[in-house]
Write a protein that holds these residues in place. Structure first.
Motif: not given
Lengths: 576, 459
Positions: A197-202
């Motif tokens: 998946l595309m990373p979206n949390r820091p």
């Protein structure tokens, strides 16, 4: 199958008389030293041996295990300290004392320890690879999910409950396959996932320059290159201590023994900021110091990432620190040169780039086989010779990773820590994470950050002029820029890893600190426009007091005091 | 006992190749009997059923195909004993001082074994060297490896000797035992060390290994390993605190390169072998403290940077392994400052664990950081002054500029026999820091300013 040694040259041993597969693990010599087949040529095969080969003679026996180099995965990994081939250092010490002798084997997982297994699956359930069969409470806060090995599927005909050792059967499938709590997995092969998946949390690290200016996403990749003495190891250790992941895998690859001793001493005593439990309870350490065998150093990175993948498959966020990937690359170079392979750039093998990208590609934010979400964030330290970033390991790493934290010896010499250069570093995740920041930190966080970056950029340009004419020759508004950017550097970016309070800075505090600096900037600019002399604006006391606010236990009230004073002081200036 | 082979097929540089031997172990010690009756020693580098390669320590001069080769069946071992203290040995462990052979209490493999990281104690006992630039700003601790990065013509030998003379752990009466290994230094330099050892009586608690400039280069590869083996033995079997001085690492690396070339290996950077990092680590990592044992090995090596270039592979790889470095500066030396240690590129990685309340003093770290920051800024300002003149500087910058001069003159500069206690060093620090306006002391907590700043103290 028995063969014999034909030739010994350092860690590279040639054997004959058996027909192994590539990457099979073999035991060579009377002492049964562990090695891995890395080349097959006619009736001979070349083996890299993970232990010292002094005194080993041609003609000694060789036994093939027929298995490739694998790690044992199951409850008991956490809190362990392994060498590069997953031998627990504590067991090695018991078996052979303070110095590492050779020919000693030790299981990665303790065979005697008993774990309480709580089944979740039932008889008759149809299960496939990655499905959770049950739970084991591995440490106070980590539930270890016992999964069906990725390559197995079928219908459960029996599932047990109660206390078991790792190699005892806890589940039987109708096909007769028996499943225990322990699985083995070859280290050089990535464990399968459902979907990337595309990373979206820091990844929140509590380090202001990292979280604030150059964030890495959970499931992302970052590199920290820097010359010696610029603080790579301290930064890596800070990340291992404070990252908000569930599991941390820390690989000390070819680094100093005393440094590892420090980590081994410190981690059990440090508290996880999230749970208050000892950090060690969520950590797996792999320590292969620079004087331990070079082939095991080459393997240590794979051992680490395979363990990380296993926890990711349970749906956990894992971070992996490799300190240093350059030592790993050098191990490859050393072995390659013993094999007399055609060298690429600077003697590194031509496959360096491929190996590095394969490794970093094992990071990621994924949907697991079971449908959970998990991630591995990989942070690799790079030690470029002479601090020269144009060398092959740094360059090949930069082509792959998305975040670059450039350490700078100049900053370290001024005791500006962490000595990450804010002009050359970058993060390609800032855009992708902007929504998260707006939602979870503050609506004005992104513009605030961009403004700070802009000021730092301006400062760099102004400094060039200052170098020529001195700062007094600058127009007053530019002097304000210099002052604010100095505050950003010293009050915000500088962070003391050894200070009990400052070592970890929550996002909320980062925001308020930057906001306070920016507020001074606004008031100073306004005051300047109102015709107040520069000297008065610069001598506002509360501005200097802001410097020490970050060290205060009770940050909020200390900040309130300073900011109230600042308002008052500017009001007085205006009143003059 | 064992067979003598007369099957040499090739002699090339320091290497000898033999055919048709019984199985020979990798790394085995080899004795070579020359036709003239002398015996040379070597080590197996590569062994196969058909061919064996041997590197000869004393050089291959005089060797021919008639020479007999004996494989001893064991790796190179050093006979060790507590009686080694006070002795002078050759680079391969033979007595040079005319004394008797050492009666061994044990014989130990010179390659050593790597210490289990789990068995290590993190080093934290402060060593007072009496030199401010080390004690104050780059503190050495017991079990650390901290080399001197120097250049040719700089007084690194004097600094090393001063440290060997003065090093002590405050509050402890135990003296350090010194293991000194010379690798390829001139006999003049060696004599300088020996005279000083004799004069100060340090020789009694020292073991000296000498491989001089005219001794075979290959022997240099074994000399530091012998020295470290002796040091480990004294430390871990006889509970002594040992200070190991290896000089000069650069000569060692040159020998390594020479051997690599003779073996026709693929060279790495600047012709040095690709495994130089691992090889150097096998020396440097033999320092430390073990849990539950009393002794310790502290390494203080000397390394001359070719062309004063810190990015040269030798200092560069060393810096990645050692726990910091003390950098000797030509610029300070030209200014007539002794010891000419430039603190800015110098570093002690273990400093933080060896200083502070109960070890040195509570204000130590703050004072050190503050001096670093101010001195770094002061030196930058010197560059600026050269362009715009001193007058163009602000008041603040002028004070910092002056601080840099004071720092060099009062903190860095000291006598060759001046043994400053840590109290002295910190007091000097405060006396120069007090020349700066208090508002500039941003790295020092107010409580320390009140406690130690001369302006407050006198109140």
């Amino acid at each position: 199958m028995k063969g014999e040694i034909y030739r010994v040259a350092g860690p590279v041993v040639t054997i004959r008389g058996i027909k192994p597969k590539m990457y099979d693990v073999v035991h060579v010599g009377h002492e049964g030293l562990m090695g891995e087949v890395i080349r097959i040529q006619g009736d001979k095969a070349t083996v890299q041996v993970y232990e010292d080969t002094s005194g080993i003679r041609p003609g000694e026996p060789v036994v093939n295990t027929g298995m490739s180099l694998s790690v044992e995965l199951g409850p008991g990994l956490l809190e362990s300290i392994y060498d590069g081939i997953q031998r627990p250092l504590m067991v090695l010490q018991e078996k052979m004392g303070d110095f590492i002798q050779r020919g000693v084997t030790a299981n990665g997982l303790d065979r005697e320890r008993v774990w309480e297994f709580k089944p979740l699956a039932k008889n008759g359930d149809s299960v496939k690879g990655g499905d959770v069969l049950g739970l084991v409470q591995e440490t106070e806060n980590i539930e270890h999910k016992i999964m069906v090995p990725p390559t197995v599927s079928g219908t459960i005909s029996e599932i047990k409950s109660g206390s078991f050792k790792v190699d005892e059967t806890i589940c039987v499938l109708s096909s007769g396959t028996e499943i225990s709590m322990m699985q083995k997995w070859p280290v050089r092969k990535p464990r399968p996932v459902g979907k990337k998946l595309m990373p979206n949390r820091p990844l929140i690290t509590g380090q202001r320059i990292l979280d604030g200016l150059f964030p890495v996403a959970k499931g992302g990749t970052a590199a920290i290159p820097g010359p010696f003495g610029s603080g790579k190891t301290v930064t890596q250790q800070q990340l291992a201590k404070w990252s908000d992941t569930d599991i941390v895998v820390y690989i000390g690859c070819g680094e100093r023994g005393n440094e590892m001793a420090d980590v081994l001493n410190e981690f059990p005593e440090l508290q996880d900021p999230k749970t208050g439990r000892p950090l060690m309870e969520r950590t797996v350490l792999i320590a292969n110091t620079s004087n331990m065998p070079v082939a095991a150093r080459e393997a240590s990175v794979y051992t680490g990432i395979t363990i990380a993948e296993y926890y990711r498959d349970m749906g956990y966020d894992v971070s992996l620190m490799a300190d240093s990937t350059s030592r790993w690359a050098e191990a490859m170079r050393e072995i390659s040169s013993r094999l007399e392979e055609m060298p690429g750039e600077e003697g590194y093998p031509a496959y360096l780039s491929a190996r590095l990208s394969e490794f970093y590609e094992r990071a990621g934010y994924v949907r697991t086989l079971e449908g959970q979400e998990g991630s591995i964030t990989v942070i690799g330290a790079v030690s470029p010779p002479g601090g020269d970033f144009s060398e092959p390991v740094t360059q090949n790493t930069l082509r792959i990773v998305k975040v670059f934290w450039a350490l700078d010896a100049k900053l370290a010499q001024r005791r500006h820590f962490p000595s990450i250069n804010w002009l050359t570093s970058y993060s390609l995740y800032t855009q992708g994470l902007a929504d998260w920041f707006t939602e979870n930190v503050a609506p004005d966080w992104v513009p605030l950050r961009d403004h700070a970056m802009d000021l730092l950029q301006q400062e760099a340009e102004l400094q060039e002029i200052v170098q020529l004419v001195g700062s007094d020759a600058l127009p007053e508004d530019q002097q304000i820029v210099l002052e604010i950017s100095r505050m950003i550097r010293e009050y915000f970016l500088q962070q003391n890893a050894f200070h009990p309070v400052d070592t970890y800075c929550p996002f909320d505090k980062q925001y308020k600190l930057l906001k306070a600096i920016s507020k001074y900037g606004e008031m100073a600019t306004a005051a300047l426009e109102a015709g107040i002399p520069m000297k008065d604006i610069l001598s506002v006391e509360s501005k200097d007091e802001l410097a020490k606010v970050k060290f205060e236990e009770d940050f909020q009230s200390a900040l309130d005091v300073v900011m109230t004073k600042m308002d008052k002081e500017f009001a007085q200036l205006g009143g003059k | 006992m064992t067979k003598e082979y007369k099957t040499i097929t090739e002699i090339s540089g320091p290497l000898v190749f033999l055919e048709k031997t019984e199985p020979v172990g990798y790394g085995e010690l080899v004795l070579i009997n020359l036709p003239d009756g002398t015996t040379k020693r070597g080590q197996v580098l590569d062994t196969s059923a058909d061919l064996v390669a041997v590197q000869v320590f004393e050089g291959t001069g005089g060797l021919n195909e008639e020479s007999g080769v004996v494989f001893t069946g064991e790796t190179i071992k050093l006979p060790v004993s507590k009686d080694m203290l006070g002795r002078i040995l050759s680079g391969s462990g033979e007595p040079l001082d005319g004394g008797p052979r050492i009666i061994p209490e044990d014989r130990v493999d010179v390659n050593g074994a790597s210490m289990n990281p789990y068995s290590r104690m993190p080093p934290e006992d402060f060593i007072q060297t009496g030199i401010s630039t080390i004690d104050g700003t780059n503190t050495l601790v017991r079990g650390q490896k901290l080399p001197i990065f120097s250049g040719s013509g700089l007084p690194h030998n004097e600094i090393a000797l001063q440290i060997a003379r003065q090093a002590k752990v405050p509050g402890s009466t135990e003296e350090f035992a010194v293991v000194f290994a010379a690798m390829g230094i001139t006999s003049e330099e060696a004599q300088y060390f020996m005279e000083d050892f004799e004069k100060t009586g340090a020789l009694e608690r020292a073991v000296v290994f000498l491989n001089l400039a005219d001794d075979p280069a290959v022997e240099r590869l074994i000399t530091p390993r012998m020295a470290l083996t002796a040091a480990e033995y004294l430390a871990y079997e006889h509970d002594m605190h040992v200070l190991v001085i290896l000089t000069d690492i650069t000569n060692y690396c040159e020998a390594l390169r020479q051997m690599g070339a003779a073996r026709e290996e693929v060279p790495g950077r600047r012709g040095y072998p690709g495994y130089m990092y691992t090889d150097l680590a096998s020396l440097y990592e033999r320092a430390g403290v073990i849990k539950g044992r009393k002794g310790s090995v502290t390494q203080f090596s000397i390394l001359t940077m070719p062309g004063d270039d810190i990015t040269h592979p030798i200092p560069d790889l060393s810096g990645y392994i050692t726990e910091g470095q003390i950098v000797v500066s030509r610029e300070l030396h030209r200014k007539g400052i002794y010891p000419p240690i430039n603190v800015l590129p110098s570093l002690s990685r273990l400093m933080n664990s060896g200083i502070g309340a109960g070890k040195t003093r509570d204000d130590h770290k703050a004072v050190s950081d503050q001096m670093y920051a101010a001195y770094a800024e002061g030196r930058d300002l010197r560059g600026l002054v050269a362009i715009v003149g001193k007058e163009a500087l602000s008041e603040r910058d002028q004070r910092i500029l002056e601080f840099a001069d004071l720092f060099e003159d009062r903190f860095v500069r000291q006598g060759r026999d001046e043994d400053r206690t840590i109290e002295d060093t910190l007091n000097v620090s405060w006396s120069i820091l007090s020349e700066l306006p208090e508002a500039l002391l941003t790295r020092v907590d107010n409580k320390y300013i009140e406690k130690y700043h001369p302006a407050h103290k006198s109140k």
